[in-house]
Design an enzyme around this catalytic site. Structure first.
Site, short mmCIF file in Angstrom:
data_model
loop_
_atom_site.label_atom_id
_atom_site.label_comp_id
_atom_site.label_asym_id
_atom_site.label_seq_id
_atom_site.Cartn_x
_atom_site.Cartn_y
_atom_site.Cartn_z
N PHE A 143 -50.58 -99.98 0.55
CA PHE A 143 -51.87 -99.10 0.50
C PHE A 143 -52.64 -99.81 1.75
O PHE A 143 -52.85 -100.81 2.08
CB PHE A 143 -52.66 -99.24 -0.76
CG PHE A 143 -53.76 -98.33 -0.98
CD1 PHE A 143 -53.56 -97.14 -1.17
CD2 PHE A 143 -55.08 -98.80 -0.62
CE1 PHE A 143 -54.47 -96.15 -1.10
CE2 PHE A 143 -56.12 -97.96 -0.86
CZ PHE A 143 -55.77 -96.56 -1.21
N ASP B 272 -50.16 -107.66 -4.39
CA ASP B 272 -51.07 -106.68 -4.92
C ASP B 272 -50.32 -106.06 -6.12
O ASP B 272 -49.31 -105.51 -5.98
CB ASP B 272 -51.31 -105.78 -3.65
CG ASP B 272 -52.14 -104.52 -3.91
OD1 ASP B 272 -52.30 -104.19 -5.23
OD2 ASP B 272 -53.05 -103.98 -3.14
N TYR C 273 -58.49 -99.93 -12.62
CA TYR C 273 -58.88 -98.65 -13.06
C TYR C 273 -57.50 -97.83 -13.28
O TYR C 273 -57.73 -96.45 -13.51
CB TYR C 273 -60.17 -98.03 -11.95
CG TYR C 273 -59.66 -98.17 -10.86
CD1 TYR C 273 -58.78 -97.48 -10.08
CD2 TYR C 273 -60.65 -99.08 -9.91
CE1 TYR C 273 -58.61 -97.70 -8.57
CE2 TYR C 273 -60.33 -99.30 -8.67
CZ TYR C 273 -59.38 -98.67 -8.00
OH TYR C 273 -59.36 -98.66 -6.64
N LYS C 274 -56.46 -98.31 -12.99
CA LYS C 274 -55.27 -97.44 -13.21
C LYS C 274 -54.69 -97.53 -14.44
O LYS C 274 -55.32 -97.22 -15.37
CB LYS C 274 -54.19 -97.82 -11.95
CG LYS C 274 -54.80 -97.69 -10.57
CD LYS C 274 -53.81 -98.08 -9.32
CE LYS C 274 -54.39 -97.64 -8.36
NZ LYS C 274 -54.70 -96.62 -7.80
N ARG D 85 -47.26 -86.66 -6.76
CA ARG D 85 -47.15 -88.14 -7.22
C ARG D 85 -47.38 -87.76 -8.79
O ARG D 85 -48.50 -87.08 -9.05
CB ARG D 85 -48.11 -88.86 -6.80
CG ARG D 85 -47.76 -90.30 -6.63
CD ARG D 85 -48.73 -91.10 -5.58
NE ARG D 85 -50.16 -90.86 -6.19
CZ ARG D 85 -50.78 -92.10 -6.21
NH1 ARG D 85 -50.56 -93.31 -5.60
NH2 ARG D 85 -52.13 -92.02 -6.78
#
Lengths: 397, 397
Positions: free
Chosen positions: A129, A198, A223-224, A372
């Site tokens: 990312f 990560d 938050y995922k 996605r």
């Protein structure tokens, strides 16, 4: 009813995680975007209301002690720990993932510097990312290291006696490819460098095994797959044996060994606390703490098994329903290389995703041509997975 | 009723800000700790409930656009701007004060470096809140500058052609002393250096005049006089003319000019946006946004006038009620040197504050011997100020 739809019903009936769906606030939407923002856990609204009305509104300043605000970063870190295979005392929650990447990477190269071997290079995952790459670049610039971007597959060949630290992403945010954390960590260690991982797209979706595999430092968002809410605070893992050498580039009063001593000179606290910086954002943090209760009694291994079953099934449905060649999966077939999402490529992905969302199938679009679909095993079922594939096929037709 | 109590009644009756108290959730407690954690604004609980239940729970990922989550940092920055004398487009909200001190100071020395004059020194306020000093030390170490700690009064003499930047606190967190922001900023500029101000203890309590006085960069928290809630996000001000030169040490994807382009190379956004880093903590941030509504129609000049009247009156009451020599005020008498708090020294301050709190007068204790009383003009009145002084005198007797 199609054969796949019947199969989905059977899968749902046999799914031991199916009852967990009731721990979330969901509606008729097929929500396949939990890899971007997890759904709202049902326990959160009342908890947040209590934090606001009683803890802040009535107890006010007393809540720093009486409501456990001050110790929330390490307490919630310990709640995340078992989900990523870490013993207690190694994780603190706070700040954004970006800020934690910076802390972790600067601290890692300082540990490498300490060894006095003149290691001058940082390797960064070229497919990660973007924010990780930007922060790695800043860390390299500020510490006088060179930065070299390589794909995870190229890491073993790129490692050398010059390598100080390597920053890698566990799961590729675009393709959903799961990288070999144990193997790469071992290779990095064999080269005498430190491994920083990560975990944004793996924590809460699959076993990570931080302690088992000897990862040095790790960061992740909450938050995922951890469903902590929009922009909920990230976390930082520092392996116990390295904590006394963790020399933070962001030494705030919250990581001081005596924060209320108000000393003008900095003396770092022992342990993972050393990763704290400023005053923690309590509302977001305690919402996260409540959200983590959905994990009570849940095994990450069971979550992983269901995740693979869901993505396998979705891929089968897509292949069965969609004209050959219309989309191409960029997500690896092999389970050991797959995270918890399916990424499909098609030239008109942006327009297709808009239509899907308007029909109640929510995934997301990643520039330039990727559809996605994230699968959160805690609340996604097989029947809705089949429905998503069917509606996708209709929109692609 | 004592003469001072009668006087307090008159002051309250004439107080044009008195109705603002209804905008807060308060009880019988005399809350003189708003300089640590502001009281709960009445509008906040329902707003937060909406953010959690509807924006997150129902709209989920769509809220990044539809509920204005993505643009919250700059939108809320613009809401804070008039309170600190800044035109729009110069403030972003996010991260902690500590993290923003780091961004501001590294960016400031980089701007000084750019000028190529070999300025090698950072001056830091020796009396500032400790975290600022720790972060200044880290910024100096990472950018290869020396750090010199001086009191604000010593700054003019310490400035030289070596000075790159100066980090100062507007109001001393311990004594409540207000420093001369216009004069010191002018002196710093005359020496060719950049001025970075910490506004934690002044924003929302008195006029700051960032634009008027040509401050270069500033940071502040939002949970004291801005009542944003525990650990609510801090803010960063970058003067408009400097924004194109703001080179952040924390370049995250949120400050990229095209954040969803997902480019592996960093290209900073124009404007104050450049101060953003990672994903903003939405719950804390939107609670702050709601909290700022209490400022609708409120003039900072009126707040300042009432603040001085309250602290003057409190000092008078303390002197009238307390045995001479029992406490010593370390807060300046002169208005131009006073923030919005009164700090009283006595050897047994810790024990005295505990007894005060048990009697419903909430201030705080600062190591080793300071009783701290903060006066938030939006919700503190004169009668309760007199009562606080009376109970204090009883506890000191």
């Amino acid at each position: 009813m199609s054969e796949l739809a019947l199969e989905a019903e059977k899968f749902d009936a046999a799914d031991e995680l199916a009852p967990l769906r009731d721990r979330f606030v969901l509606d008729g939407v097929v929500y396949l975007d939990g890899n971007s923002l997890g759904a709202l856990p049902a326990v959160v609204p009342d908890r947040v209301a209590d934090v606001v009305r009683r803890q802040w509104g009535e107890l006010r300043i007393r809540s720093w002690d009486e409501s456990g605000w001050w110790t929330a970063p390490e307490r919630i870190g310990d709640r995340i720990a078992p989900l990523v295979g870490a013993a207690p005392g190694q994780i603190v929650v706070g700040d954004s993932t970006s800020v934690n990447v910076f802390k972790a990477l600067v601290a890692a190269v300082r540990m490498a510097d300490e060894a006095g071997e003149g290691r001058s290079e940082i390797l960064v995952d070229a497919t990660t990312f973007p924010t990780d790459g930007y922060l790695a670049s800043s860390a390299a610039r500020l510490t006088g290291h060179t930065l070299c971007a390589v794909t995870p597959a190229e890491v073993p060949a790129a490692l050398s006696e010059r390598t100080a630290a390597v920053l890698l992403n566990h799961v590729d945010y675009r393709t959903g490819r799961l990288h070999d954390l144990p193997g790469l960590t071992a290779a990095i260690h064999a080269a005498g460098a430190l491994a920083v991982w990560d975990l944004c797209h793996s924590a809460g979706a699959l076993p990570v095994g931080l302690d088992e595999h000897g990862v040095d430092l790790a960061v992740g968002c909450t938050y995922k797959y951890l469903n902590g809410g929009p922009g909920s605070p990230a976390y930082l893992y520092v392996r116990q044996e390295l904590q006394s050498r963790f020399d933070s580039p962001l030494p705030g009063w919250n990581s001081h060994t005596d924060p209320f001593g108000m000393s003008p000179s900095y003396a770092p606290a022992p342990g993972a606390l050393r990763g704290r910086v400023g005053t923690p954002d309590i509302l977001s943090m305690l919402a996260l703490e409540a959200a983590l209760e959905v994990w009570d009694g849940v095994s990450v291994a069971a979550v992983r098994a269901k995740s693979l079953a869901l993505t396998d099934f979705f891929l089968r449905c897509v292949r069965a329903y969609t004209e050959p060649g219309r989309v191409e999966s960029v997500t690896p077939e092999r389970h050991e290389e797959r995270g918890s999402q399916v990424a499909l490529r098609c030239p008109d992905a942006g327009a297709v995703m808009k239509r899907l969302i308007s029909r109640g199938v929510v995934g997301d679009f990643r520039h330039p041509d990727v559809l996605r679909f994230g699968f959160t095993p805690l609340y996604v079922g097989f029947a809705e997975t089949e429905r998503a594939a069917r509606i996708l096929a209709e929109e692609l037709a």
